[in-house]
Design a protein around this motif. Structure first.
Motif, PDB file in Angstrom:
ATOM      1  N   LEU A 134       0.838  -1.191   0.000  1.00  0.00           N
ATOM      2  CA  LEU A 134       0.000   0.000   0.000  1.00  0.00           C
ATOM      3  C   LEU A 134       0.875   1.244   0.000  1.00  0.00           C
ATOM      4  O   LEU A 134       1.951   1.263   0.582  1.00  0.00           O
ATOM      5  N   SER A 135       0.382   2.283  -0.647  1.00  0.00           N
ATOM      6  CA  SER A 135       1.149   3.513  -0.753  1.00  0.00           C
ATOM      7  C   SER A 135       0.200   4.698  -0.778  1.00  0.00           C
ATOM      8  O   SER A 135      -0.960   4.590  -1.208  1.00  0.00           O
TER       9      SER A 135
ATOM     10  N   ILE B 236      -1.694  -4.242  -3.715  1.00  0.00           N
ATOM     11  CA  ILE B 236      -2.690  -4.914  -2.863  1.00  0.00           C
ATOM     12  C   ILE B 236      -2.221  -6.280  -2.368  1.00  0.00           C
ATOM     13  O   ILE B 236      -3.046  -7.076  -1.919  1.00  0.00           O
ATOM     14  N   MET B 237      -0.927  -6.551  -2.436  1.00  0.00           N
ATOM     15  CA  MET B 237      -0.463  -7.853  -1.974  1.00  0.00           C
ATOM     16  C   MET B 237      -0.794  -8.064  -0.496  1.00  0.00           C
ATOM     17  O   MET B 237      -1.170  -9.166  -0.080  1.00  0.00           O
ATOM     18  N   GLY B 238      -0.667  -7.019   0.319  1.00  0.00           N
ATOM     19  CA  GLY B 238      -1.006  -7.149   1.734  1.00  0.00           C
ATOM     20  C   GLY B 238      -2.463  -7.497   1.937  1.00  0.00           C
ATOM     21  O   GLY B 238      -2.801  -8.319   2.797  1.00  0.00           O
ATOM     22  N   ALA B 239      -3.366  -6.884   1.147  1.00  0.00           N
ATOM     23  CA  ALA B 239      -4.788  -7.191   1.260  1.00  0.00           C
ATOM     24  C   ALA B 239      -5.100  -8.611   0.785  1.00  0.00           C
ATOM     25  O   ALA B 239      -5.957  -9.298   1.360  1.00  0.00           O
ATOM     26  N   ILE B 240      -4.400  -9.061  -0.254  1.00  0.00           N
ATOM     27  CA  ILE B 240      -4.612 -10.437  -0.735  1.00  0.00           C
ATOM     28  C   ILE B 240      -4.180 -11.450   0.327  1.00  0.00           C
ATOM     29  O   ILE B 240      -4.899 -12.408   0.635  1.00  0.00           O
ATOM     30  N   LEU B 241      -2.991 -11.236   0.884  1.00  0.00           N
ATOM     31  CA  LEU B 241      -2.514 -12.145   1.930  1.00  0.00           C
ATOM     32  C   LEU B 241      -3.428 -12.092   3.155  1.00  0.00           C
ATOM     33  O   LEU B 241      -3.704 -13.127   3.779  1.00  0.00           O
ATOM     34  N   GLY B 242      -3.893 -10.895   3.503  1.00  0.00           N
ATOM     35  CA  GLY B 242      -4.803 -10.787   4.633  1.00  0.00           C
ATOM     36  C   GLY B 242      -6.103 -11.533   4.401  1.00  0.00           C
ATOM     37  O   GLY B 242      -6.634 -12.178   5.320  1.00  0.00           O
ATOM     38  N   THR B 243      -6.628 -11.484   3.179  1.00  0.00           N
ATOM     39  CA  THR B 243      -7.855 -12.212   2.846  1.00  0.00           C
ATOM     40  C   THR B 243      -7.640 -13.720   2.960  1.00  0.00           C
ATOM     41  O   THR B 243      -8.485 -14.450   3.512  1.00  0.00           O
ATOM     42  N   LEU B 244      -6.515 -14.218   2.459  1.00  0.00           N
ATOM     43  CA  LEU B 244      -6.225 -15.648   2.536  1.00  0.00           C
ATOM     44  C   LEU B 244      -6.020 -16.097   3.983  1.00  0.00           C
ATOM     45  O   LEU B 244      -6.499 -17.161   4.393  1.00  0.00           O
ATOM     46  N   TRP B 245      -5.308 -15.288   4.779  1.00  0.00           N
ATOM     47  CA  TRP B 245      -5.119 -15.629   6.188  1.00  0.00           C
ATOM     48  C   TRP B 245      -6.450 -15.626   6.931  1.00  0.00           C
ATOM     49  O   TRP B 245      -6.672 -16.442   7.837  1.00  0.00           O
ATOM     50  N   LEU B 246      -7.337 -14.717   6.571  1.00  0.00           N
ATOM     51  CA  LEU B 246      -8.661 -14.693   7.204  1.00  0.00           C
ATOM     52  C   LEU B 246      -9.418 -15.982   6.929  1.00  0.00           C
ATOM     53  O   LEU B 246     -10.063 -16.540   7.825  1.00  0.00           O
TER      54      LEU B 246
ATOM     55  N   ILE C 149       0.890  -1.229   6.554  1.00  0.00           N
ATOM     56  CA  ILE C 149       1.327  -2.212   7.534  1.00  0.00           C
ATOM     57  C   ILE C 149       2.093  -3.328   6.814  1.00  0.00           C
ATOM     58  O   ILE C 149       1.913  -3.550   5.616  1.00  0.00           O
ATOM     59  N   PRO C 150       2.956  -4.053   7.540  1.00  0.00           N
ATOM     60  CA  PRO C 150       3.698  -5.158   6.909  1.00  0.00           C
ATOM     61  C   PRO C 150       2.760  -6.277   6.454  1.00  0.00           C
ATOM     62  O   PRO C 150       1.627  -6.395   6.923  1.00  0.00           O
ATOM     63  N   PHE C 151       3.280  -7.119   5.555  1.00  0.00           N
ATOM     64  CA  PHE C 151       2.488  -8.255   5.102  1.00  0.00           C
ATOM     65  C   PHE C 151       2.233  -9.201   6.279  1.00  0.00           C
ATOM     66  O   PHE C 151       3.147  -9.503   7.046  1.00  0.00           O
ATOM     67  N   PRO C 152       0.998  -9.695   6.445  1.00  0.00           N
ATOM     68  CA  PRO C 152       0.741 -10.642   7.539  1.00  0.00           C
ATOM     69  C   PRO C 152       1.402 -11.984   7.262  1.00  0.00           C
ATOM     70  O   PRO C 152       1.377 -12.492   6.132  1.00  0.00           O
ATOM     71  N   GLY C 153       1.998 -12.564   8.314  1.00  0.00           N
ATOM     72  CA  GLY C 153       2.657 -13.861   8.175  1.00  0.00           C
ATOM     73  C   GLY C 153       2.114 -14.920   9.090  1.00  0.00           C
ATOM     74  O   GLY C 153       2.528 -16.077   9.017  1.00  0.00           O
ATOM     75  N   SER C 154       1.170 -14.554   9.960  1.00  0.00           N
ATOM     76  CA  SER C 154       0.556 -15.519  10.869  1.00  0.00           C
ATOM     77  C   SER C 154      -0.793 -14.970  11.298  1.00  0.00           C
ATOM     78  O   SER C 154      -1.162 -13.826  10.977  1.00  0.00           O
ATOM     79  N   ILE C 155      -1.519 -15.765  12.056  1.00  0.00           N
ATOM     80  CA  ILE C 155      -2.850 -15.358  12.496  1.00  0.00           C
ATOM     81  C   ILE C 155      -2.798 -14.325  13.619  1.00  0.00           C
ATOM     82  O   ILE C 155      -3.840 -13.789  14.013  1.00  0.00           O
ATOM     83  N   MET C 156      -1.621 -14.033  14.142  1.00  0.00           N
ATOM     84  CA  MET C 156      -1.480 -13.047  15.209  1.00  0.00           C
ATOM     85  C   MET C 156      -0.937 -11.715  14.687  1.00  0.00           C
ATOM     86  O   MET C 156      -0.565 -10.851  15.473  1.00  0.00           O
ATOM     87  N   ASP C 157      -0.890 -11.544  13.374  1.00  0.00           N
ATOM     88  CA  ASP C 157      -0.415 -10.293  12.784  1.00  0.00           C
ATOM     89  C   ASP C 157      -1.593  -9.399  12.423  1.00  0.00           C
ATOM     90  O   ASP C 157      -2.707  -9.874  12.151  1.00  0.00           O
ATOM     91  N   ARG C 158      -1.336  -8.092  12.411  1.00  0.00           N
ATOM     92  CA  ARG C 158      -2.333  -7.152  11.930  1.00  0.00           C
ATOM     93  C   ARG C 158      -2.463  -7.291  10.416  1.00  0.00           C
ATOM     94  O   ARG C 158      -1.515  -7.679   9.731  1.00  0.00           O
ATOM     95  N   PHE C 159      -3.634  -6.952   9.897  1.00  0.00           N
ATOM     96  CA  PHE C 159      -3.899  -7.251   8.490  1.00  0.00           C
ATOM     97  C   PHE C 159      -4.982  -6.323   7.959  1.00  0.00           C
ATOM     98  O   PHE C 159      -5.640  -5.590   8.700  1.00  0.00           O
TER      99      PHE C 159
END
Length: 304
Positions: A72-73, A81-91, A241-251
C-alpha cells in the motif's frame, strides 16, 4: 315391473362460454405475471452488466504485476494490494476450519442427538434468526469479546473468529438440510448391521450429506470474503502495515481496502480506479475459491 329413471334433469352441462371466458382471463394473468418476472430478471441483468462493464473499463488497465505484488502507498500510481490479498487468505485460514467444525458439529447434534422439544425448537429458531442479523452487530460482538475482552487487538485471529460467527448460521442450516435429505433406509441399514450411532453418522450420514454441507460452506466463505462492516467495527485498518505472516499479525483484506479507497476517491480521483481494479481481483479470488469448492463437492456427489 319396469322402472325407468330419467336422469336428464340431473345432468350438469358445462357452459362453454363461461369456460372460455375464465380460460382467457387466466391466460391473460399468466402472460402479465410472466412479463413482470421477465422484466424483473432483465432489469437485474442489465444493472449487473452495467456495473461489471463500469468496473472493468475503469480498473482493468490498472492491474499489473506491480499492483498485485506491491505494498500500500499514499501515491496511487505506486499502490499495491499484496497485503490485502494475503490478509484475505489468512482470514479464510481461520474462518474455514472454525466454521466447518462448529457448524457441522452443531447440525449433527441437533439432528441426531438432541431430543425434540421446546429447547430444541428454541435453539433452532434462534439459529435461523441469527442468519438475518445485520453484520455490523457481529462486528460489535467481535469488538467486545475478541478485541477487548481477550485483548487480541486487530489481528487475523480476532477478525477470523468474528467472521466465523457471522457465517456460522448459514453452515448450520445448510448442514441440517443436507443431513435431513439423507434417506432413512441408509441409517436403518447401518443400525441393522450392528453399527453404533457415531459409526452410522461417520460412515453413512456424513458422506451422503457432504455435497450439501460443502454447498453451505461455499456460500458462507463467499459471504465472509465480501463482508466489510464487521472488520471496520473491530478496527481493521487499510494502512501501510507489513504483510501478515501468521494469524497473530495485523492485516487488512480486499473489501476493506475497496471501502477506504472508495472514500478516498472523493479527494483523489485515481483512488476510484484503484478500487475498481481491486474489485476485479476480489471477483477473481471468489471465482477461484468457489470453483475449487464446487469441484470438490461434485467429486463427493458422484461418489455418494
Amino acid at each position: 315391473m319396469n322402472i325407468s329413471t330419467d336422469t336428464s334433469t340431473n345432468t350438469k352441462y358445462i357452459n362453454q362460454d363461461v369456460v372460455e371466458k375464465r380460460m382467457n382471463t387466466r391466460l391473460l394473468k399468466n402472460k402479465i405475471a410472466k412479463g413482470i418476472f421477465f422484466a424483473s430478471t432483465m432489469f437485474g441483468l442489465v444493472v449487473l452488466a452495467i456495473l461489471i462493464f463500469r468496473v472493468f473499463s475503469q480498473g482493468f488497465s490498472w492491474i499489473n504485476l506491480d499492483f498485485l505484488t506491491g505494498r500500500l502507498s499514499n501515491n496511487p500510481d505506486r499502490a499495491g494490494i499484496m497485503g490485502a490479498i494475503l490478509g484475505t487468505l489468512w482470514l479464510m485460514v481461520v474462518v474455514a476450519p472454525v466454521t466447518m467444525l462448529l457448524g457441522v458439529g452443531t447440525a449433527i447434534y441437533l439432528e441426531t442427538y438432541a431430543k425434540k422439544g421446546r429447547v430444541h425448537s428454541f435453539i433452532q429458531a434462534n439459529i435461523s434468526n441469527l442468519a438475518g442479523v445485520p453484520s455490523i452487530v457481529f462486528g460489535i460482538l467481535g469488538l467486545t469479546i475478541f478485541v477487548r475482552a481477550l485483548d487480541l487487538g486487530g489481528v487475523v485471529l480476532a477478525g477470523g473468529l468474528t467472521m466465523a460467527l457471522l457465517v456460522l448460521p448459514i453452515v448450520v442450516v445448510a448442514s441440517q438440510e443436507a443431513i435431513r435429505a439423507v434417506p432413512n433406509h441408509l441409517s436403518e441399514a447401518s443400525y441393522g448391521m450392528g453399527a453404533t450411532k457415531w459409526q452410522t453418522i461417520k460412515n453413512v450420514i456424513l458422506p451422503a450429506a457432504l455435497p450439501g454441507i460443502l454447498t453451505g460452506a461455499i456460500l458462507s466463505l463467499s459471504r465472509a470474503i465480501g463482508e466489510t462492516a464487521p472488520l471496520v467495527v473491530i478496527g481493521i485498518p487499510a494502512l501501510l502495515i507489513p504483510f501478515p505472516g501468521s494469524i497473530m499479525d495485523r492485516f487488512t483484506i480486499l473489501p476493506v481496502q475497496i471501502y477506504y479507497w472508495t472514500i478516498d476517491a472523493a479527494l483523489v480521483a485515481e483512488y476510484a480506479n484503484l478500487a475498481a481494479a481491486t474489485i476485479i481481483v476480489l471477483l477473481i479470488v471468489l471465482f477461484i475459491l468457489n470453483s475449487t469448492a464446487i469441484i470438490i463437492r461434485n467429486k463427493f456427489q458422484q461418489r455418494y
